[in-house]
Enzyme design. Structure first.
Site, PDB file in Angstrom:
ATOM      1  N   ASP A   1       0.879  -1.157   0.000  1.00 31.07           N
ATOM      2  CA  ASP A   1       0.000   0.000   0.000  1.00 31.07           C
ATOM      3  C   ASP A   1       0.926   1.219   0.000  1.00 31.07           C
ATOM      4  O   ASP A   1       2.117   1.115   0.300  1.00 31.07           O
ATOM      5  CB  ASP A   1      -0.936  -0.009   1.211  1.00 31.07           C
TER       6      ASP A   1
HETATM    7  C1  BGC Z   1      -4.901   3.369   0.124  1.00 34.57           C
HETATM    8  C2  BGC Z   1      -5.020   2.337  -0.966  1.00 34.57           C
HETATM    9  C3  BGC Z   1      -4.909   3.022  -2.308  1.00 34.57           C
HETATM   10  C4  BGC Z   1      -3.594   3.768  -2.375  1.00 34.57           C
HETATM   11  C5  BGC Z   1      -3.356   4.467  -3.703  1.00 34.57           C
HETATM   12  C6  BGC Z   1      -3.678   4.260  -0.034  1.00 34.57           C
HETATM   13  O1  BGC Z   1      -3.737   5.342   0.819  1.00 34.57           O
HETATM   14  O2  BGC Z   1      -4.876   2.737   1.382  1.00 34.57           O
HETATM   15  O3  BGC Z   1      -6.236   1.648  -0.854  1.00 34.57           O
HETATM   16  O4  BGC Z   1      -5.020   2.089  -3.341  1.00 34.57           O
HETATM   17  O5  BGC Z   1      -3.572   4.746  -1.355  1.00 34.57           O
HETATM   18  O6  BGC Z   1      -4.166   5.566  -3.839  1.00 34.57           O
END
Ligand code: BGC
Length: 765
Positions: free
Chosen positions: A276
């Site tokens: 993530d």
């Molecule tokens: C989130 C993810 C997301 C990623 C990219 C993160 O803050 O937890 O779910 O895909 O950002 O935007």
């Protein structure tokens, strides 16, 4: 002469350069092993560290203009042009593609469809429908030049307050896994990838980048990993996103046991794992664990990995293994295959998909002979600020930049209802003034990710209510909630109604009931709220969830009876917040500081002291007793049970039977529409185990199905199959899945508390 010599030299040099470039193996032509051999160590590291996220710390200079391939996408990989390796683009998210709707120096627009939130889609209990939504969603990714869509999200609704429950499907792992598998199949049928997330046990937003989940191996396997296991085995997602949190002391992105032991060795996952965004702390540990791609990628991560590889603390074999997985991913991508995307997906067709799919996931909670609205009702009164500012979905990465959003007011007008101008006018004025006061600070970088401040509920004067009750035919009142990434919800004014909301329901009900007219409450929410204390006041309650950009039209379809509701809850609505077994161990009273959370998230590798100090771990003390597994095993009073939802018709369940063939059990049951309206019924099969040699919940969902649209009097035989393996529990003593032998009961019902037919069967060793 001099000129001729220079030209000759230039010509020879260009031939030399061309030959050299051609002699370098090219991705797609040479084997992956040859490509890996040709890569320098620095290039290998480039491939396993993403292209950065300008403006959010750690820009990765190597990417440069590739950032602009799809503006607003969450990230890219890095290209190695000399070996024919292009970048690929990844973008959110679970309710539709999230990219910038407009571009610099470009008059065209790039809107995407806001589809219903995950929770609504799961409430359809219709995997075919979810797969179709996935097809439309994946098509937008393909046509806007995105290679991997960052979804679906399938973490378990462990607690009603998790700020991202709206993105997720259920408190039950079987539903979560089946829905995710359907969504993955749909999206990937377009030839683009998915990233099922967040792997694993990411069930709260408070201290999300540092929280340690302290959990038993059994609960982890049976509840929190099970859905991922189903999705991996049934749908082969191209990628998986590891989560921010730790499990029993180790960041998931640094856990070899999770990412290699369980995911690859046991489940045979063949795709790539990405972190993530800015997740985890220790890049070499991530690479070793099998976290193939660090996203969005920072220059610092690259430096740390290079140093570790050069000093020998990180093996080149591990790097090569991850590089190979990224190259395989790139090989599959539309960008590598040269797909000419149109930037023109069929948004109209997808809006229709949204409207129809949302109608199957809305849940009718109460209906005292009120809905569908009889034909003579022409003039509804529309109360509640949310009726005018309908909420299409949650915030953060689960948000979508859509071209429009249909409010309930507009949906009703579209459906031919005549609204009271005085009432709508006063609401619209009030909302305009309040929104002006609460304008977000344009310099606040977090604002775009956070829910905007919504106006407090307005309560019309008693005389106005009396007038409305006299002049209009029915009262429609919407209660709204919005939440999203970074913060969990709160008990007051969020799980519970605010004083104003409660008063509004009371006053409107009083005024309309005084003149013998009905009140319908519409819940435009993304997660569970308290209902027990007020649900008897209105005459009907429709849980509309957050239905995407066509929300108002869909609600009007149901109110009018154009669609008969057939959604059912995929989670329990407790009476009180503290009734949920996990509540005692959920940080419901934690005060969130967005600036600190933001800073910490962005600074990879830094201690997250300010947040960690107070909430550094969460005890999953309730173990496997999550949701109905707890409420039903311990006979706890609830407001609405798991699996519950009303219809405009009734269904009977008849002739249930079970037969065993080899290691599988086939359950049959005939469902008949005994009412006067065509409708669909969700059929749920729970199994109660003997529970003698091991601790088992009172019942567990083992299969489900939805009937076709049954006409009045029509029947359908539903067949549900459960394998012996599906009955297994994880035995921690010998680290094995074990099936208890003995007498089992299959319980076929309309909710977890409304079992209509039971059949017994025996399982032997
Ligand atoms: C989130 C993810 C997301 C990623 C990219 C993160 O803050 O937890 O779910 O895909 O950002 O935007």
């Amino acid at each position: 002469m001099i000129k001729k010599t220079i030209l000759l030299l230039l010509f020879t040099a260009s031939i030399y350069i061309t030959c050299r470039a051609q002699s370098a193996p090219q991705l797609g032509k040479a084997s992956i092993d040859e490509i890996i051999k040709a890569l320098t160590l620095e290039e290998k590291i480039q491939l396993i560290v993403g292209g950065g996220m300008p403006g959010f710390s750690g820009d990765n200079a190597a990417v440069g203009e590739t950032r602009n391939l799809v503006p607003g996408a969450a990230g890219t990989t890095q290209a190695i042009p000399r070996l024919g390796i292009p970048v690929i683009v990844v973008a959110d998210g679970p309710a539709g593609l999230r990219i910038s709707p407009t571009r610099k120096d470009d008059s065209k627009t790039y809107y995407c469809t806001a589809f219903p939130i995950g929770t609504l889609l799961a409430s359809t209990w219709n995997t075919e429908l979810v797969e179709n939504v996935g097809k439309a969603m994946g098509n937008e990714a393909l046509e806007y030049g995105v290679d991997v869509l960052l979804g679906p999200a399938l973490n378990i609704h462990r607690n009603p307050l998790c700020g991202r429950n709206f993105e997720y499907y259920s408190e039950d792992p079987l539903i979560s896994g089946k829905m995710a598998a359907a969504m993955v199949r749909g999206i990937q049928s377009n030839g683009v990838g998915t990233s099922i997330k967040h792997f694993a046990a990411n069930n709260q937003e408070t201290n999300r980048v540092g929280n340690d989940v302290r959990i038993s191996e059994r609960a982890l396997r049976e509840i929190y990993l099970k859905g991922f296991e189903i999705a991996v085995k049934e749908a082969n997602p191209w990628t998986i996103m590891s989560s921010y949190n730790c499990i029993n002391g180790t960041f998931t992105s640094e856990s070899y046991e999770l990412l290699t032991g369980i995911l690859r060795d046991e489940w045979k996952f063949k795709g790539a794992v990405m972190t993530d965004w800015f997740g985890g702390k220790n890049p070499p540990a991530q690479v070793y664990a099998g976290n193939d791609l660090l996203m969005p990628g920072t220059a610092k991560q690259g430096e740390v990995l290079l140093a570790a590889a050069q000093s020998g603390t990180l093996s080149i074999d591990d790097i090569d293994r991850n590089v190979k997985r990224i190259l395989n991913l790139i090989l599959e991508s539309p960008r590598f295959k040269g797909y000419k995307y149109s930037n023109k997906p069929d948004l109209k067709a997808h809006a229709a998909v949204t409207r129809q799919s949302a109608a199957e996931g809305m849940v009718l909670l109460e209906n005292e002979q009120t809905l569908p609205l009889p034909e003579q009702i022409k003039k509804p009164a529309v109360f509640g600020i949310t009726s005018y500012e309908f909420i299409s979905g949650g915030t953060g990465s689960g948000d979508v930049n859509k071209a429009y959003n249909v409010s309930l007011k507009d949906g009703l007008i579209n459906a031919g209802y005549k609204l009271n101008n005085e009432l709508t006018g006063s609401y619209e004025n009030y909302i305009r003034t309040e929104n002006e006061k609460n304008k977000p600070d344009p310099n606040d970088r977090m604002a775009m990710f956070m829910p905007k401040v919504r106006p407090a509920e307005m309560i019309p004067e008693e005389s106005v209510l009396a007038k409305m009750a006299a002049e209009t035919d029915v009262a429609l009142l919407t209660i709204g909630r919005v939440s999203g990434e970074f913060l969990d919800r709160k008990i007051p004014n969020d799980f519970e109604l605010s004083d104003n909301e409660r008063k509004l329901i009371q006053e409107v009900s009083k005024a309309y009931h005084a003149v013998g007219k009905k009140v319908v409450v519409i819940l435009n929410i993304g997660g569970v709220i308290e209902t027990a204390s007020w649900k008897d006041l209105p005459d009907a309650i429709l849980l509309a969830w957050q239905a995407g950009q066509e929300g108002g039209n869909t609600v009007a379809d149901i109110l009018k009876g154009a669609v008969n509701p057939s959604g059912k809850l995929t989670m329990t609505f407790p009476v009180n917040y503290m009734d949920a077994a996990s509540s005692v161990n959920f940080p419901y009273d934690y005060q969130f500081n967005p600036q600190k959370a933001f800073g910490n998230t962005a600074n990879q590798g830094e201690e997250k002291k300010d947040i960690v100090r107070n909430v550094d771990y969460t005890l999953y003390e309730e173990d496997i007793y999550v949701g109905y597994r707890y409420f039903d095993s311990f006979n706890v009073n609830i407001s609405y049970p798991f699996g519950y939802g009303l219809s405009y018709t009734q269904f009977s369940y008849e002739n249930a039977s079970v037969s065993a063939t080899g290691d599988s059990y086939t359950f049959n049951c005939t469902i008949k529409n005994t009412g006067n309206t065509a409708g669909k019924e969700v059929v749920e099969l729970y199994v109660s185990a003997p529970g003698e040699s091991m601790n088992k919940p009172a019942k567990e969902l083992k299969a489900f199905a939805k009937t076709k649209l049954l006409q009045p009097g029509e029947s359908q035989m539903i067949q549900l199959i459960v394998s012996k393996e599906d009955l297994a529990s994880y035995n921690e003593t010998n680290a094995q899945w074990v099936v208890e032998s003995g007498n089992y009961t299959g319980k076929i019902g309309s909710s977890s508390r409304d079992i209509r037919q039971t059949v017994n069967f025996n399982v032997s060793d």
